[in-house]
Scaffold this active site. Structure first.
Site, PDB file in Angstrom:
ATOM      1  N   GLU A 227       9.337  38.977 -14.958  1.00  0.00           N
ATOM      2  CA  GLU A 227       8.372  38.276 -15.803  1.00  0.00           C
ATOM      3  C   GLU A 227       7.489  39.217 -16.614  1.00  0.00           C
ATOM      4  OE1 GLU A 227       6.264  35.267 -13.637  1.00  0.00           O
ATOM      5  OE2 GLU A 227       8.075  34.127 -13.238  1.00  0.00           O
TER       6      GLU A 227
ATOM      7  N   GLU B 295      14.112  32.442  -9.838  1.00  0.00           N
ATOM      8  CA  GLU B 295      13.024  31.731  -9.150  1.00  0.00           C
ATOM      9  C   GLU B 295      12.973  30.287  -9.620  1.00  0.00           C
ATOM     10  OE1 GLU B 295       9.038  33.410  -9.401  1.00  0.00           O
ATOM     11  OE2 GLU B 295       9.846  35.430  -9.148  1.00  0.00           O
TER      12      GLU B 295
HETATM   13  C1  BG6 Z   1       6.249  33.733 -10.686  1.00  0.00           C
HETATM   14  C2  BG6 Z   1       6.186  35.064 -10.013  1.00  0.00           C
HETATM   15  O1  BG6 Z   1       5.426  33.791 -11.793  1.00  0.00           O
HETATM   16  O2  BG6 Z   1       5.795  32.608 -10.042  1.00  0.00           O
HETATM   17  C3  BG6 Z   1       5.907  34.998  -8.533  1.00  0.00           C
HETATM   18  O3  BG6 Z   1       7.301  35.848 -10.284  1.00  0.00           O
HETATM   19  C4  BG6 Z   1       4.874  33.929  -8.280  1.00  0.00           C
HETATM   20  O4  BG6 Z   1       5.515  36.259  -8.093  1.00  0.00           O
HETATM   21  C5  BG6 Z   1       5.484  32.599  -8.672  1.00  0.00           C
HETATM   22  O5  BG6 Z   1       4.350  33.892  -7.000  1.00  0.00           O
HETATM   23  C6  BG6 Z   1       4.602  31.399  -8.409  1.00  0.00           C
HETATM   24  O6  BG6 Z   1       3.368  31.560  -9.005  1.00  0.00           O
HETATM   25  P1  BG6 Z   1       2.038  31.262  -8.239  1.00  0.00           P
HETATM   26  O7  BG6 Z   1       0.954  31.591  -9.193  1.00  0.00           O
HETATM   27  O8  BG6 Z   1       2.051  29.820  -7.898  1.00  0.00           O
HETATM   28  O9  BG6 Z   1       2.060  32.129  -7.031  1.00  0.00           O
END
Ligand code: BG6
Length: 479
Positions: A170, A379
């Protein structure tokens, strides 16, 4: 199009889950690890929810065997994790820390012994603080050489066993939050610098891929892009144009560079007029073109809806919901280009993230049509409150529903002709959410870790654990 029959998931589809070093490992100053930018940032009062930090996180550093045993029990085919640069090079460059190298060696071997394919993320936001202090980290082109050296060290150490690699996680988020909204380290608000920093990160990404071809010729590598496909709020042409502006400046600005080594035209012209375009040196574009990835890694959580933003309209200053109090997220935008607006057609989480499985299918098709690259969903998942019931179970049916509908969208995209490598749920165990503490949970495995109160770090399998196990067993047949 509505499909009557969906194609099956490919035979060798990589069913998995993901994590990042800072969010799971803990052991922040153990075995020679250097200090990272996050180790420092979380100590500034008011930066994270209730002052949470990753000093212990979920102690994966000491419990990785227990966690991998759980992955194996679930039948997971792949596990995406990241390496903490400051464990390998405590000062970012210079002498290698052998104990840091050994940790990931052991982790990789443990995964392979359990037939779990490792996906290694080289950089998931935790920069050695020494490099921030020395030359401003990503602010200087010097970082490209240090990053090259770090990558080559990893390729030599693990390239014989690790065949799937993610270069930068990201890039669009860590540069924007670090230099445009100041929510991440180093906490700077400077639009001009933001685009420059981002250009350096793109060069580093290209160098990582270029070197990879020499050291891991039989492997596959790509970036993980945080893709939030843009929707227009209405059919008014000015809203359609706003969404086009957003898709180009917020998405193509990165993905075009990854795939083609070029910045999108209208956005470049706009930034030049504003005096914000990055300074590009001779040879930069040639290098960017050499860094073509094998796949586009996609981190998908939600779509964003846009409408016209007047010249005196909203800016990026809006509040971001980091408390879990629904309805506290504010609209943001760039005057004259676009502004966000709530999409009333979609449900939202308690952190005001839109729930939009169809948006995933749309995004996957857009990437396929534009770049023709295979896609790894690196993800996707749901951050929510979870409750341990009196009988000790965690009934996270809402998470099952989220993942099930998103997987269905993936299957529809496969039927549409999208080439998919795999799907990593964020996350395997609960972990530290950078700004939202431990209460925003994503895992299949609950970890008894909290902002306050008892936290013995014990692992409890949630209902979703058993459900995903069956999904994997049946290769996604019974969604
Ligand atoms: C992504 C990241 O942006 O989303 C992760 O790669 C992150 O590291 C995930 O934890 C979820 O985001 P958040 O802010 O809900 O933890």
């Amino acid at each position: 199009m509505l499909h009557e029959n969906l194609k099956a998931f490919p035979e060798n589809f990589l069913w998995g889950a993901a994590s990042a070093a800072y969010q799971v490992e803990g052991a922040w100053d153990v075995d020679g690890k250097g200090v990272s930018n996050w180790d420092k940032f979380v100590r500034i009062p008011g930066k994270t929810f209730k002052g949470t930090n990753g000093d212990v996180a979920v102690d994966h550093y000491h419990r990785y065997k227990e966690d991998i045993a759980l992955m194996a029990e679930m039948g997971m085919k792949t596990y995406r994790f990241s390496v903490a640069w400051a464990r390998i090079f405590p000062n970012g460059s210079g002498e290698v820390n052998e104990k840091g190298l050994a940790f990931y060696n052991d982790l990789i071997d443990e995964l392979l012994e359990h037939n779990i394919e490792p996906i290694l993320t080289i950089y998931h936001w935790d920069l050695p603080q020494a490099l921030q202090d020395k030359y401003g980290g990503w602010e200087s082109r010097e970082i490209v050489e240090d990053f090259r050296n770090y990558c080559i060290t990893l390729y030599k150490a693990y390239g014989d066993r690790v065949k799937y690699w993610v270069s930068l996680n990201e890039q669009n988020i860590f540069t924007r939050l670090g230099y445009q909204t100041a929510m991440h380290p180093p906490g700077v608000k400077d639009d001009k610098l933001f685009y420059q920093v981002n250009h350096h990160a793109s060069l580093a990404n290209a160098v990582a891929i270029k070197e990879f071809r020499t050291y891991v010729p039989d492997g596959k590598i790509g970036p993980s892009f945080a893709y939030s496909p843009a929707y227009a709020a209405t059919s008014k042409p000015e809203d359609i144009l706003a969404a086009e502006n957003a898709e180009e400046l917020s998405n193509h600005w990165w993905m075009d560079v990854y795939a083609w080594g070029e910045y999108p035209k209208a956005s470049w012209e706009y930034l030049e007029r504003k005096g914000l375009a990055p300074q590009v040196e001779k040879g930069d574009f040639a290098l960017l073109k050499e860094g073509k990835p094998d796949f586009m890694g996609v981190n998908y959580y939600q779509t964003t809806t846009f409408e016209k933003n007047p010249l005196d309209g909203v800016t990026m200053e809006g509040t971001f919901n980091t408390t879990g109090k629904k309805g506290t997220m504010e609209d943001t935008g760039i005057p004259g280009l676009f502004k966000t607006i709530t999409n009333e057609n979609l449900e939202r989480t308690n952190w005001d993230w839109n729930i939009d499985p169809q948006g995933l299918r749309i995004g996957l098709r857009r990437i396929t049509n534009r770049y023709g690259l295979p896609i790894l969903i690196s993800e996707n998942g749901l951050g929510e409150y979870d409750k341990v019931e009196e009988d000790g179970t965690i009934q996270d049916g809402y998470r099952i529903e989220y993942i099930r509908t998103h997987l269905k969208a993936v299957q529809e995209a496969i039927t549409d002709g999208v080439e998919m490598i795999g799907y990593c749920v964020w996350s395997f165990t609960d972990l530290l959410s950078w700004l939202n503490g431990f209460q925003k949970r994503y895992g299949f495995v609950y970890v008894n870790q909290h902002e306050e109160g008892e936290h013995d770090l014990r692992r409890i399998k949630k209902k979703s654990f058993y459900w995903y196990k069956e999904v994997i067993e049946s290769n996604g047949e019974n969604l």
